[in-house]
Design a protein around this motif. Structure first.
Motif, short mmCIF file in Angstrom:
data_model
loop_
_atom_site.label_atom_id
_atom_site.label_comp_id
_atom_site.label_asym_id
_atom_site.label_seq_id
_atom_site.Cartn_x
_atom_site.Cartn_y
_atom_site.Cartn_z
N GLY A 6 9.94 52.68 58.45
CA GLY A 6 11.27 53.17 58.07
C GLY A 6 12.03 52.18 57.22
N VAL A 7 11.94 50.90 57.58
CA VAL A 7 12.62 49.86 56.79
C VAL A 7 12.01 49.79 55.39
CG1 VAL A 7 12.99 47.36 56.58
CG2 VAL A 7 13.38 48.51 58.77
N PHE A 8 10.69 49.86 55.31
CA PHE A 8 10.04 49.82 53.99
C PHE A 8 10.42 51.04 53.15
CE2 PHE A 8 6.53 47.04 55.96
CZ PHE A 8 7.08 45.88 55.44
N VAL A 9 10.50 52.21 53.75
CA VAL A 9 10.90 53.41 53.02
C VAL A 9 12.34 53.26 52.53
CG1 VAL A 9 11.44 55.87 53.27
CG2 VAL A 9 9.27 55.00 54.10
N LEU A 10 13.20 52.71 53.37
CA LEU A 10 14.59 52.49 52.98
C LEU A 10 14.68 51.51 51.79
CD1 LEU A 10 17.56 53.07 53.59
CD2 LEU A 10 17.52 51.15 55.18
N ILE A 11 13.88 50.45 51.83
CA ILE A 11 13.85 49.50 50.71
C ILE A 11 13.38 50.20 49.44
CG2 ILE A 11 12.67 47.45 49.80
CD1 ILE A 11 12.68 46.37 52.72
N GLY A 12 12.33 51.00 49.56
CA GLY A 12 11.82 51.75 48.40
C GLY A 12 12.86 52.71 47.86
N ALA A 13 13.57 53.39 48.74
CA ALA A 13 14.61 54.33 48.31
C ALA A 13 15.75 53.60 47.61
CB ALA A 13 15.13 55.12 49.50
N CYS A 14 16.10 52.42 48.08
CA CYS A 14 17.14 51.62 47.41
C CYS A 14 16.69 51.25 46.00
CB CYS A 14 17.47 50.37 48.21
SG CYS A 14 18.40 50.71 49.71
N GLY A 15 15.45 50.82 45.85
CA GLY A 15 14.94 50.48 44.53
C GLY A 15 14.93 51.69 43.61
N ALA A 16 14.49 52.83 44.12
CA ALA A 16 14.47 54.05 43.31
C ALA A 16 15.89 54.47 42.94
CB ALA A 16 13.77 55.18 44.06
N GLY A 17 16.82 54.32 43.86
CA GLY A 17 18.22 54.65 43.57
C GLY A 17 18.80 53.75 42.49
N LEU A 18 18.51 52.45 42.56
CA LEU A 18 18.98 51.52 41.52
C LEU A 18 18.38 51.86 40.16
CD1 LEU A 18 18.92 48.07 43.35
CD2 LEU A 18 20.92 49.33 42.56
N LEU A 19 17.10 52.22 40.17
CA LEU A 19 16.45 52.59 38.92
C LEU A 19 17.09 53.85 38.34
CD1 LEU A 19 14.24 51.87 36.93
CD2 LEU A 19 12.66 53.22 38.30
N LEU A 20 17.37 54.81 39.18
CA LEU A 20 18.02 56.04 38.73
C LEU A 20 19.41 55.74 38.18
CD1 LEU A 20 17.85 59.10 38.49
CD2 LEU A 20 18.80 59.26 40.79
N LEU A 21 20.16 54.89 38.86
CA LEU A 21 21.48 54.50 38.34
C LEU A 21 21.37 53.85 36.98
CD1 LEU A 21 23.38 53.05 41.43
CD2 LEU A 21 24.00 55.06 40.09
N GLY A 22 20.38 52.98 36.82
CA GLY A 22 20.18 52.32 35.54
C GLY A 22 19.81 53.29 34.43
N LEU A 23 19.05 54.32 34.78
CA LEU A 23 18.62 55.28 33.77
C LEU A 23 19.73 56.23 33.36
CD1 LEU A 23 15.06 56.15 35.08
CD2 LEU A 23 15.66 54.76 33.09
N VAL A 24 20.65 56.54 34.26
CA VAL A 24 21.71 57.49 33.92
C VAL A 24 22.98 56.81 33.43
CG1 VAL A 24 20.86 59.32 35.41
CG2 VAL A 24 22.52 57.71 36.30
N GLY A 25 22.97 55.51 33.28
CA GLY A 25 24.08 54.86 32.62
C GLY A 25 24.92 53.92 33.45
N ALA A 26 24.56 53.64 34.69
CA ALA A 26 25.36 52.69 35.46
C ALA A 26 25.28 51.31 34.84
CB ALA A 26 24.90 52.65 36.91
#
Length: 173
Positions: A6-26
């Motif tokens: 669960g902790v590893f999935v949460l870390i992966g989701a945080c990385g994916a979320g940051l990548l998505l933010l970076g791609l959409v203009g954050a």
């Protein structure tokens, strides 16, 4: 799903979320673009995301319940994340260095051959379509004499980026 997975999935989701933010203009507001230690924010986000998801998968496969199995899952996550980060760095550098043509300027309009698409009747302007750097461009046009629809013209002056002065082309005989 156990705690480590669960902790590893949460870390992966945080990385994916940051990548998505970076791609959409954050990155425009500085949330992701700064990165860590000279690496871009997208590289860090890709590393964190791949680490988390690869470690979660390894944790499930290893049935990681003890500290040794969790450490092994983490090591597998790092071994998957490093090549991902290198790939993101290389792709980013490649994208930054793509050669492009120069942007056409006003002076590039002079000498262009075109056709009248809205009749020109002095003192009113009409419109012509010319090719600039291989692209059709429609411009406001003025001329000393009336020019009908479909007349072939030659641009003699560019008074602005959207207005030109034209002369009729002599007939080819």
């Amino acid at each position: 799903m156990d705690g480590a997975t669960g902790v590893f999935v949460l870390i992966g989701a945080c990385g994916a979320g940051l990548l998505l933010l970076g791609l959409v203009g954050a990155g425009l507001i500085g949330l992701v673009s700064t990165g860590v230690g000279g690496a871009s924010g997208q590289t860090v986000a890709a590393f964190v995301g791949m680490f988390g998801f690869a470690a979660a998968g390894a944790s499930l496969l290893l049935d990681a319940r003890g500290p040794g199995a969790v450490a092994a899952a983490g090591a597998i996550g790092v071994s998957a994340a490093l090549p991902t980060a290198v790939l993101v760095i290389r792709l980013s550098r490649w994208a930054e260095n793509i050669p492009t043509d120069a942007t056409p300027r006003r002076a590039d309009l002079v000498g262009a051959i075109g056709v009248v698409v809205t009749p020109i009747s002095p003192p009113r302007s009409g419109e012509v379509r010319v090719r600039v750097a291989g692209h059709p461009v429609k411009l406001h046009a003025r001329a000393d004499e009336a020019l009908p629809l479909g007349a072939d013209v030659f641009v003699i002056e560019a008074t602005s980026h959207a207005t030109v002065v034209v002369e009729p082309l002599p007939p080819l005989s």
